[in-house]
Design an enzyme around this catalytic site. Structure first.
Site, PDB file in Angstrom:
ATOM      1  N   PHE A 196     -11.135  -6.583  14.888  1.00 39.70           N
ATOM      2  CA  PHE A 196     -10.106  -7.100  13.994  1.00 39.70           C
ATOM      3  C   PHE A 196      -9.779  -6.066  12.908  1.00 39.70           C
ATOM      4  O   PHE A 196     -10.675  -5.558  12.236  1.00 39.70           O
ATOM      5  CB  PHE A 196     -10.567  -8.419  13.352  1.00 39.70           C
ATOM      6  CG  PHE A 196      -9.561  -8.975  12.383  1.00 39.70           C
ATOM      7  CD1 PHE A 196      -8.296  -9.375  12.831  1.00 39.70           C
ATOM      8  CD2 PHE A 196      -9.849  -9.066  11.034  1.00 39.70           C
ATOM      9  CE1 PHE A 196      -7.350  -9.874  11.948  1.00 39.70           C
ATOM     10  CE2 PHE A 196      -8.908  -9.567  10.141  1.00 39.70           C
ATOM     11  CZ  PHE A 196      -7.657  -9.973  10.599  1.00 39.70           C
ATOM     12  N   GLN A 197      -8.507  -5.753  12.772  1.00 44.62           N
ATOM     13  CA  GLN A 197      -8.001  -4.776  11.788  1.00 44.62           C
ATOM     14  C   GLN A 197      -8.616  -3.383  11.967  1.00 44.62           C
ATOM     15  O   GLN A 197      -8.717  -2.626  10.999  1.00 44.62           O
ATOM     16  CB  GLN A 197      -8.180  -5.296  10.365  1.00 44.62           C
ATOM     17  CG  GLN A 197      -7.338  -6.550  10.119  1.00 44.62           C
ATOM     18  CD  GLN A 197      -7.186  -6.915   8.669  1.00 44.62           C
ATOM     19  OE1 GLN A 197      -8.068  -6.662   7.863  1.00 44.62           O
ATOM     20  NE2 GLN A 197      -6.054  -7.532   8.335  1.00 44.62           N
ATOM     21  N   GLU A 229       0.809  -1.217   0.000  1.00 44.33           N
ATOM     22  CA  GLU A 229       0.000   0.000   0.000  1.00 44.33           C
ATOM     23  C   GLU A 229       0.847   1.274   0.000  1.00 44.33           C
ATOM     24  O   GLU A 229       0.419   2.314  -0.509  1.00 44.33           O
ATOM     25  CB  GLU A 229      -0.966   0.018   1.190  1.00 44.33           C
ATOM     26  CG  GLU A 229      -2.093  -1.018   1.092  1.00 44.33           C
ATOM     27  CD  GLU A 229      -1.708  -2.358   1.679  1.00 44.33           C
ATOM     28  OE1 GLU A 229      -0.512  -2.568   1.991  1.00 44.33           O
ATOM     29  OE2 GLU A 229      -2.605  -3.217   1.834  1.00 44.33           O
ATOM     30  N   LYS A 236     -17.290  -0.022   7.041  1.00 40.64           N
ATOM     31  CA  LYS A 236     -17.821  -1.051   6.156  1.00 40.64           C
ATOM     32  C   LYS A 236     -19.351  -0.976   6.074  1.00 40.64           C
ATOM     33  O   LYS A 236     -19.932  -1.151   5.005  1.00 40.64           O
ATOM     34  CB  LYS A 236     -17.381  -2.434   6.656  1.00 40.64           C
ATOM     35  CG  LYS A 236     -17.635  -3.536   5.648  1.00 40.64           C
ATOM     36  CD  LYS A 236     -16.948  -4.824   6.049  1.00 40.64           C
ATOM     37  CE  LYS A 236     -17.160  -5.895   4.991  1.00 40.64           C
ATOM     38  NZ  LYS A 236     -16.487  -7.150   5.351  1.00 40.64           N
ATOM     39  N   MET A 238      24.680   7.946  -0.043  1.00 48.39           N
ATOM     40  CA  MET A 238      24.612   9.236   0.644  1.00 48.39           C
ATOM     41  C   MET A 238      24.987   9.084   2.119  1.00 48.39           C
ATOM     42  O   MET A 238      25.653   9.944   2.691  1.00 48.39           O
ATOM     43  CB  MET A 238      23.208   9.825   0.507  1.00 48.39           C
ATOM     44  CG  MET A 238      23.100  11.249   0.980  1.00 48.39           C
ATOM     45  SD  MET A 238      24.276  12.339   0.163  1.00 48.39           S
ATOM     46  CE  MET A 238      23.276  13.029  -1.145  1.00 48.39           C
TER      47      MET A 238
HETATM   48  C1  LIG Z   1      12.993   5.373   3.909  1.00 47.44           C
HETATM   49  C2  LIG Z   1      14.317   5.984   4.147  1.00 47.44           C
HETATM   50  N1  LIG Z   1      15.199   5.400   5.009  1.00 47.44           N
HETATM   51  C3  LIG Z   1      16.418   5.963   5.207  1.00 47.44           C
HETATM   52  C4  LIG Z   1      16.781   7.105   4.569  1.00 47.44           C
HETATM   53  C5  LIG Z   1      18.154   7.712   4.820  1.00 47.44           C
HETATM   54  N2  LIG Z   1      18.941   7.714   3.575  1.00 47.44           N
HETATM   55  C6  LIG Z   1      19.044   8.793   2.785  1.00 47.44           C
HETATM   56  S1  LIG Z   1      19.955   8.534   1.420  1.00 47.44           S
HETATM   57  C7  LIG Z   1      20.266   6.943   1.873  1.00 47.44           C
HETATM   58  C8  LIG Z   1      21.121   6.050   1.020  1.00 47.44           C
HETATM   59  C9  LIG Z   1      20.489   5.720  -0.274  1.00 47.44           C
HETATM   60  O1  LIG Z   1      21.227   4.670  -0.856  1.00 47.44           O
HETATM   61  P1  LIG Z   1      20.963   4.241  -2.337  1.00 47.44           P
HETATM   62  O2  LIG Z   1      19.527   4.002  -2.559  1.00 47.44           O
HETATM   63  O3  LIG Z   1      21.878   3.125  -2.709  1.00 47.44           O
HETATM   64  O4  LIG Z   1      21.342   5.556  -3.174  1.00 47.44           O
HETATM   65  P2  LIG Z   1      22.797   6.255  -3.322  1.00 47.44           P
HETATM   66  O5  LIG Z   1      22.905   7.281  -2.267  1.00 47.44           O
HETATM   67  O6  LIG Z   1      23.819   5.191  -3.179  1.00 47.44           O
HETATM   68  O7  LIG Z   1      22.769   6.861  -4.679  1.00 47.44           O
HETATM   69  C10 LIG Z   1      19.658   6.649   3.094  1.00 47.44           C
HETATM   70  C11 LIG Z   1      19.749   5.347   3.782  1.00 47.44           C
HETATM   71  C12 LIG Z   1      15.828   7.692   3.708  1.00 47.44           C
HETATM   72  N3  LIG Z   1      16.061   8.835   3.067  1.00 47.44           N
HETATM   73  N4  LIG Z   1      14.635   7.111   3.499  1.00 47.44           N
END
Ligand SMILES: Cc1ncc(C[n+]2csc(CCOP(=O)(O)OP(=O)(O)O)c2C)c(N)n1
Ligand SMILES: [Mg+2]
Lengths: 591, 205
Positions: free
Chosen positions: A120-121, A58, A170, A493
């Site tokens: 439930f739910q 979802e 519902k 990142m």
């Molecule tokens: C749902 C979520 N969890 C954690 C983060 C923190 N976060 C930001 S960038 C990143 C790394 C992303 O890695 P990747 O998808 O391999 O992209 P890259 O930076 O290597 O291009 C993370 C973990 C986030 N932005 N969103």
């Protein structure tokens, strides 16, 4: 009312819901069934104009509705059952909320007779989503469905847009009521009572613009939301004002326009941020001075006057104190402002071109260290991949017909730096919430809305694995989406921050991935792995012209960094630059 | 500093949560919040007192308006509004108290000075009711304490506020009520106050 009752059919609540959606012009709903929404699913077959896209989670349904809305400017719709179905929507709703995206989410709820009993739910989804929706409704009677849904659409798209959730019990779906679409029309939209663009303020703005020697326009998402792209460009051209963009404002002005500077902020190019810091006037159009674009607030553009044109009064003076606030729809405000500026007033002359010259000079300086000018040294850099995907689309004359959907991370910033967007709504990316896993489902929404366009997903190896299950949805819906996985073996990142701030302690940032080409193949999606720069463009062409989904696994340099970078707490001009002797960029001996 | 807002909101389930949740989201502490019926059908009136930065008023008001259930928001300050609070105080006043059998008459006297009313008498306690500004209520509580009475229970409603006069009230403007034709009746016209005493909000009408 009593008279018209005879003319109005008596429908079940679930039929009323779908008839109202159809009346609002909805032809696509992204959703997932479950007990508390089953009456609606049962009624779907009676509404052939509504196509239901079955998602795999979802959260993706909300991102798809979001991508649909961002690609078109129209309201996107998603649907889920009560309990876990509803809670799975949360991240998607929050993503839309932070970026002001109009979506309507429909959730089933347990019967009103057992509400509040932990049935439930049963989950209090209107309570949970209170801070991440623009508004929400709990509907317990069939008679209320049409009004609530129509009001939800109006709220979602009016003023500063945002997500609205309608939770329907519902028993309300099962009960019957007379249906009258027109009678369910919501009261006229009430503009926020604090909208103000008084003539005195407009006059002040005119004077500031006329006196400015070093003005910069800050173009935000509001430019696109308001549909004011041409007005902003006309103003900039008439007065030779350069334009810097936020991440969500990147596609508001064509990147190749001589006055367009590009991305501002944390990973903005140095000439952009320097221009903002040295400006004597900032014209902030539909942007909110987010911390990613201001850097250290106390040192932000210290010598400039600031004019803020913004539709949400609560954004005024929130982060940056402004001199003139024009609170209203950007397009409307500019229609008041621009005539006064041009009426018998000299466009800024020599001073103006001096300022542009200055900016261009600093641009020349900065770009010598730019990775993009690096000759092919046998390595594959993400920046090159993105540049070449852009180049391929441009060469084919498809830029106006291309939508790039990015995920979150380094690749997102490289996309912002190196993909030169030409057309509004050609970049779809999660800015405010920075939601990993956004790209693939949002692209499904965008491609569903715009089947004639080329849709590219640019996604990291990390984020791709968050919602990769939607590959199956792509196949089921026969969507020719192109997927570029920027595979660096890291949560890049995070790794970059660990390199810059945590002494290269790469804690939990290396990430293992399956062979993405095989994963695609398991879904019946063709793909290829690319390791060399020379192979980028041919594969991009192959993907774009195949008429089918195509995945390219780009094995890029693992420890590359996005530069410039503003470290937390630093001012906008205090940028970390790419090291002069970046070993990553060294050329092999034989070159 | 303390800000006082008067908000007219739809009288529906969940509206109070929306308002309270907004303040939580803005990380602003609510000092007091009163809700009750207003002069309009299906409309509740809230007086919200909160402690926030002096520049926060504009943003709070604008954010309150962003709630779909909000009809109007007015920010009032002391000079332009009547601000009242109701308080019930239960004081120990039995034969075993420090003042012994005299305690009752002394409490009656104190109550008279503060224009509080005695609303309940029990063998061991007296209940006082008082309406007034917060400082007046705090004054009575302080005097009772300093006189050696033990205060058993205090219940305060929190502040309610209403603008003085009525032809200039933004609340009424928002409701579309016509200003009165006889301005001389209303001496205290907040719009006639020196500008430094009116709302500090530069974006206001
Ligand atoms: C749902 C979520 N969890 C954690 C983060 C923190 N976060 C930001 S960038 C990143 C790394 C992303 O890695 P990747 O998808 O391999 O992209 P890259 O930076 O290597 O291009 C993370 C973990 C986030 N932005 N969103
Ligand atoms: Mg990665």
């Amino acid at each position: 009312m009593a008279d018209s009752n005879n003319a109005n059919p008596t429908l079940t609540g679930s039929e009323i819901l779908l008839a109202t959606l159809a009346g609002e012009g909805i032809t696509t709903v992204f959703g997932y069934p479950g007990g508390a929404i089953l009456p609606v699913y049962d009624s779907l077959r009676k509404f052939p104009t509504i196509h239901h896209v079955l998602v795999r989670h979802e959260q993706s349904a909300a991102h798809m509705a979001d991508g649909y809305a961002r690609a078109t400017g129209r309201v996107g719709v998603c649907m889920a059952t009560s309990g876990p179905g509803a809670t799975n929507l949360v991240t998607g709703l929050a993503t839309a909320m932070m970026d002001s995206i109009p979506i309507v989410a429909i959730t089933g709820q347990v019967s009103s007779k057992v509400l509040g009993t932990d049935a439930f739910q049963e989950i209090d989804i209107t309570g949970i989503t209170l801070p991440i929706t623009k508004h929400n409704f709990l509907v317990t009677r069939a008679e209320q469905i049409a009004t609530a849904v129509r009001e939800a659409f109006q709220i979602a798209r009016s003023g500063r847009p945002g997500p609205v959730l309608v939770d329907i019990t519902k028993d309300a779906q099962q009960a019957t009521a007379a249906f009258d679409f027109d009678a369910a029309r919501p009261r006229p939209y009430r503009p926020h009572p604090m909208l103000r663009a008084e003539s005195s303020s407009i006059q002040e703005a005119v004077t500031l613009i006329q006196q400015a020697k070093r003005p910069v326009i800050l173009a935000g998402h509001g430019v696109v939301e308001s549909g004011a792209e041409t007005q902003v460009l006309a103003l900039a051209e008439a007065h030779q004002i350069p334009i810097a963009s936020t991440l969500l404002g990147l596609d508001a002005v064509p990147a190749n326009h001589p006055l367009s500077l590009g991305l501002m902020g944390m990973h903005g190019e140095s000439w952009v941020n320097h221009a903002i810091q040295q400006a004597d006037l900032l014209l902030a159009f539909g942007m909110r001075f987010d911390d990613r674009v201001t850097g250290n607030l106390s040192k932000y553009s210290p010598n400039s006057k600031k004019i803020h044109v913004e539709i949400d009064p609560s954004e005024i003076n929130k982060n940056v104190w402004v001199d003139v606030a024009l609170i209203g729809d950007l397009k409307e405000v500019l229609s008041l402002l621009t005539p006064l500026l041009s009426a018998g007033n000299q466009p800024r002359g020599a001073d103006g071109s001096e300022w542009l010259k200055q900016i261009r000079a600093s641009k020349g300086n900065a770009s010598v260290r730019d990775i993009i000018n690096l000759p092919d040294n046998g390595h594959l850099y993400a920046a090159h991949v993105i540049h070449d995907i852009w180049h391929e689309a441009a060469a084919a004359g498809r830029l106006d017909q291309t939508i790039i959907v990015t995920d979150v991370g380094q690749h997102q910033m490289w996309e912002a730096q190196y993909f030169k967007h030409q057309a509004p709504r050609s970049l779809i990316t999660s800015g405010g919430l920075g939601t990993m896993g956004f790209a693939l489902p949002a692209a499904i929404g965008a491609k569903t809305a715009c089947p004639e366009k080329d849709v590219w997903v640019i996604v990291g190896d990390g984020g791709f694995q968050m919602t990769a299950a939607e590959l199956s949805t792509i196949v089921q819906e026969k969507l020719a989406i192109n997927i570029a996985v920027i595979n660096n073996g890291f949560l890049g990142m995070v790794r970059q921050w660990q390199e810059a701030i945590y002494d290269k302690n790469y804690s939990a940032s290396p990430i293992l991935s399956p062979d993405f080409v095989l994963l695609a193949a398991a879904h019946g999606i063709a793909g290829a792995t690319v390791r060399k720069r020379a192979d980028v463009i041919p594969h991009a062409t192959l993907a774009r012209t195949s008429g089918k989904p195509f995945l390219i696994n780009f094995l890029v340099e693992k420890e590359d960094g996005v530069y410039p970078m503003i470290a937390p707490g630093s001012a906008l001009h205090e940028m970390l630059r790419r090291p002069q002797h970046d070993p990553l960029l060294e050329l092999p001996e034989d070159l | 500093m303390l800000h006082t807002f008067v908000a007219l909101v739809q009288d529906r389930p969940g509206v109070l949560t929306r308002v309270a949740s907004l303040f939580r989201r803005l990380n602003i502490n609510i000092v007091s919040l009163t809700v009750g019926e207003s002069e309009r059908p299906d409309t509740s009136r809230m007086t919200i007192v909160c402690d926030a930065h002096e520049n926060a008023a504009h943003r709070i008001r604008a954010s309150l308006y962003k709630l779909e259930t909000t009809i109007s928001v007015d920010e009032v300050n002391r000079t332009e509004a009547v601000v009242r609070e109701l308080c019930l105080i239960k004081v120990a006043a039995g034969p075993n108290q420090p003042h012994g059998l005299h305690s009752r008459s002394q409490i009656f006297e104190l109550a008279q000075v503060f224009r509080a009313r005695v609303v309940d008498l029990a063998p061991e306690s007296i209940m006082l009711e008082m309406t007034g500004s917060a400082s007046k209520i705090e004054g009575l509580l302080q005097v009772l304490g300093e006189s050696g009475y033990s205060i058993l229970e205090v219940s305060r409603t929190g502040r309610m506020a209403m603008r003085r006069g009525h032809h200039t009230s933004r609340v009424l403007q928002a409701l579309g009520t016509r200003p009165t034709l006889n301005p001389s009746v209303f001496a205290e016209d907040p719009d006639a106050l020196p500008s430094d005493q009116t709302l500090p909000n530069i974006f206001d009408e």
